[in-house]
Design a protein around this motif. Structure first.
Motif, PDB file in Angstrom:
ATOM      1  N   VAL A   2     -15.298   2.749 -40.331  1.00  0.00           N
ATOM      2  CA  VAL A   2     -14.416   3.053 -41.449  1.00  0.00           C
ATOM      3  C   VAL A   2     -13.821   4.428 -41.207  1.00  0.00           C
ATOM      4  N   GLN A   3     -12.510   4.481 -41.146  1.00  0.00           N
ATOM      5  CA  GLN A   3     -11.847   5.747 -40.848  1.00  0.00           C
ATOM      6  C   GLN A   3     -10.578   5.916 -41.670  1.00  0.00           C
ATOM      7  N   LEU A   4     -10.220   7.172 -41.896  1.00  0.00           N
ATOM      8  CA  LEU A   4      -8.957   7.535 -42.512  1.00  0.00           C
ATOM      9  C   LEU A   4      -8.273   8.548 -41.598  1.00  0.00           C
ATOM     10  N   GLN A   5      -6.991   8.376 -41.427  1.00  0.00           N
ATOM     11  CA  GLN A   5      -6.208   9.279 -40.577  1.00  0.00           C
ATOM     12  C   GLN A   5      -5.053   9.826 -41.402  1.00  0.00           C
ATOM     13  N   ALA A   6      -5.118  11.121 -41.685  1.00  0.00           N
ATOM     14  CA  ALA A   6      -4.055  11.768 -42.452  1.00  0.00           C
ATOM     15  C   ALA A   6      -3.048  12.402 -41.501  1.00  0.00           C
ATOM     16  N   SER A   7      -1.793  12.350 -41.884  1.00  0.00           N
ATOM     17  CA  SER A   7      -0.741  12.948 -41.065  1.00  0.00           C
ATOM     18  C   SER A   7       0.454  13.297 -41.942  1.00  0.00           C
ATOM     19  N   GLY A   8       1.404  14.000 -41.362  1.00  0.00           N
ATOM     20  CA  GLY A   8       2.645  14.281 -42.055  1.00  0.00           C
ATOM     21  C   GLY A   8       2.818  15.698 -42.543  1.00  0.00           C
ATOM     22  N   GLY A   9       1.810  16.526 -42.358  1.00  0.00           N
ATOM     23  CA  GLY A   9       1.936  17.910 -42.797  1.00  0.00           C
ATOM     24  C   GLY A   9       2.930  18.678 -41.944  1.00  0.00           C
ATOM     25  N   GLY A  10       3.235  19.888 -42.382  1.00  0.00           N
ATOM     26  CA  GLY A  10       4.159  20.710 -41.636  1.00  0.00           C
ATOM     27  C   GLY A  10       4.556  21.937 -42.407  1.00  0.00           C
ATOM     28  N   GLY A  16      11.590  22.163 -50.728  1.00  0.00           N
ATOM     29  CA  GLY A  16      11.695  21.050 -49.792  1.00  0.00           C
ATOM     30  C   GLY A  16      10.699  19.940 -50.073  1.00  0.00           C
ATOM     31  N   SER A  17      10.686  18.965 -49.177  1.00  0.00           N
ATOM     32  CA  SER A  17       9.849  17.779 -49.352  1.00  0.00           C
ATOM     33  C   SER A  17       9.086  17.459 -48.076  1.00  0.00           C
ATOM     34  N   LEU A  18       7.957  16.828 -48.263  1.00  0.00           N
ATOM     35  CA  LEU A  18       7.168  16.266 -47.174  1.00  0.00           C
ATOM     36  C   LEU A  18       6.543  14.970 -47.658  1.00  0.00           C
ATOM     37  N   ARG A  19       6.283  14.069 -46.733  1.00  0.00           N
ATOM     38  CA  ARG A  19       5.537  12.863 -47.059  1.00  0.00           C
ATOM     39  C   ARG A  19       4.302  12.790 -46.179  1.00  0.00           C
ATOM     40  N   LEU A  20       3.165  12.790 -46.828  1.00  0.00           N
ATOM     41  CA  LEU A  20       1.900  12.647 -46.115  1.00  0.00           C
ATOM     42  C   LEU A  20       1.521  11.173 -46.055  1.00  0.00           C
ATOM     43  N   SER A  21       0.880  10.787 -44.973  1.00  0.00           N
ATOM     44  CA  SER A  21       0.397   9.428 -44.797  1.00  0.00           C
ATOM     45  C   SER A  21      -1.105   9.437 -44.592  1.00  0.00           C
ATOM     46  N   CYS A  22      -1.754   8.416 -45.094  1.00  0.00           N
ATOM     47  CA  CYS A  22      -3.198   8.236 -44.907  1.00  0.00           C
ATOM     48  C   CYS A  22      -3.410   6.791 -44.452  1.00  0.00           C
ATOM     49  N   ALA A  23      -3.663   6.623 -43.176  1.00  0.00           N
ATOM     50  CA  ALA A  23      -3.865   5.293 -42.615  1.00  0.00           C
ATOM     51  C   ALA A  23      -5.344   4.960 -42.581  1.00  0.00           C
ATOM     52  N   ALA A  24      -5.702   3.822 -43.153  1.00  0.00           N
ATOM     53  CA  ALA A  24      -7.098   3.402 -43.222  1.00  0.00           C
ATOM     54  C   ALA A  24      -7.395   2.331 -42.176  1.00  0.00           C
ATOM     55  N   THR A  78      -1.960   1.734 -45.630  1.00  0.00           N
ATOM     56  CA  THR A  78      -1.585   3.151 -45.637  1.00  0.00           C
ATOM     57  C   THR A  78      -1.209   3.592 -47.044  1.00  0.00           C
ATOM     58  N   VAL A  79      -1.674   4.777 -47.410  1.00  0.00           N
ATOM     59  CA  VAL A  79      -1.314   5.405 -48.675  1.00  0.00           C
ATOM     60  C   VAL A  79      -0.468   6.630 -48.361  1.00  0.00           C
ATOM     61  N   TYR A  80       0.535   6.857 -49.176  1.00  0.00           N
ATOM     62  CA  TYR A  80       1.450   7.972 -48.966  1.00  0.00           C
ATOM     63  C   TYR A  80       1.367   8.951 -50.133  1.00  0.00           C
ATOM     64  N   LEU A  81       1.683  10.178 -49.845  1.00  0.00           N
ATOM     65  CA  LEU A  81       1.858  11.184 -50.880  1.00  0.00           C
ATOM     66  C   LEU A  81       3.209  11.843 -50.643  1.00  0.00           C
ATOM     67  N   GLN A  82       4.181  11.457 -51.463  1.00  0.00           N
ATOM     68  CA  GLN A  82       5.507  12.064 -51.376  1.00  0.00           C
ATOM     69  C   GLN A  82       5.492  13.343 -52.186  1.00  0.00           C
ATOM     70  N   MET A  83       5.806  14.443 -51.552  1.00  0.00           N
ATOM     71  CA  MET A  83       5.756  15.746 -52.217  1.00  0.00           C
ATOM     72  C   MET A  83       7.155  16.342 -52.237  1.00  0.00           C
ATOM     73  N   ASN A  84       7.702  16.472 -53.418  1.00  0.00           N
ATOM     74  CA  ASN A  84       9.036  17.041 -53.604  1.00  0.00           C
ATOM     75  C   ASN A  84       8.938  18.376 -54.331  1.00  0.00           C
ATOM     76  N   SER A  85      10.011  19.127 -54.283  1.00  0.00           N
ATOM     77  CA  SER A  85      10.074  20.424 -54.973  1.00  0.00           C
ATOM     78  C   SER A  85       8.847  21.268 -54.657  1.00  0.00           C
ATOM     79  N   LEU A  86       8.547  21.347 -53.400  1.00  0.00           N
ATOM     80  CA  LEU A  86       7.339  22.057 -52.983  1.00  0.00           C
ATOM     81  C   LEU A  86       7.415  23.534 -53.303  1.00  0.00           C
ATOM     82  N   LYS A  87       6.264  24.095 -53.646  1.00  0.00           N
ATOM     83  CA  LYS A  87       6.140  25.493 -54.001  1.00  0.00           C
ATOM     84  C   LYS A  87       5.160  26.167 -53.033  1.00  0.00           C
ATOM     85  N   PRO A  88       5.282  27.473 -52.866  1.00  0.00           N
ATOM     86  CA  PRO A  88       4.331  28.169 -51.993  1.00  0.00           C
ATOM     87  C   PRO A  88       2.875  27.917 -52.379  1.00  0.00           C
TER      88      PRO A  88
END
Length: 125
Positions: A2-10, A16-24, A78-88
């Motif tokens: 059983v594993q989870l793989q997170a990706s999409g950071g930067g 701005g926006s980023l979309r994180l992915s979590c693949a199971a 896969t689960v996603y986290l769409q992040m908009n209007s990002l703040k410091p």
């Protein structure tokens, strides 16, 4: 396994926006919940969002409501986290985690039995 793989950071500028992915792998989302957590330097890890696949529960911490959206593609496990209007203050290492054999999702870390590696999100001002 059983594993989870997170990706999409930067690195992104504020607003701005980023979309994180979590693949199971090794399990399906049935009777499970997936949570996104984050940990900023010098701070405790905190829950950001979660989705429960049994009852369809979705929840967000107050500071990200209206800016972050959790979604899933069950065909891709896969689960996603769409992040908009990002703040410091969103700068942190983001983790996804699975709580298996559950009805709903929650923000209690101890309920999550499988964790992915973190992905760094850095928001510049």
């Amino acid at each position: 396994d059983v594993q989870l793989q997170a990706s999409g950071g930067g690195l992104v500028q504020a607003g701005g926006s980023l979309r994180l992915s979590c693949a199971a792998s090794g399990f399906t989302f049935d009777d499970s919940a997936i949570g996104w957590f984050r940990q900023a330097p010098g701070k405790e890890r905190e829950a950001v969002a979660c989705v429960g696949f049994n009852d369809g529960t979705i929840d967000y911490r107050d500071s990200v409501k209206g800016r972050f959206t959790i979604s899933s593609d069950n065909a891709k496990n896969t689960v996603y986290l769409q992040m908009n209007s990002l703040k410091p203050e969103d700068t942190a290492v983001y983790y996804c985690a699975a709580e298996r054999l559950t009805v709903s999702c929650d923000f209690y870390e101890y309920n999550y039995d499988t964790w992915g590696q973190g992905t760094q999100v850095t928001v510049s001002s």
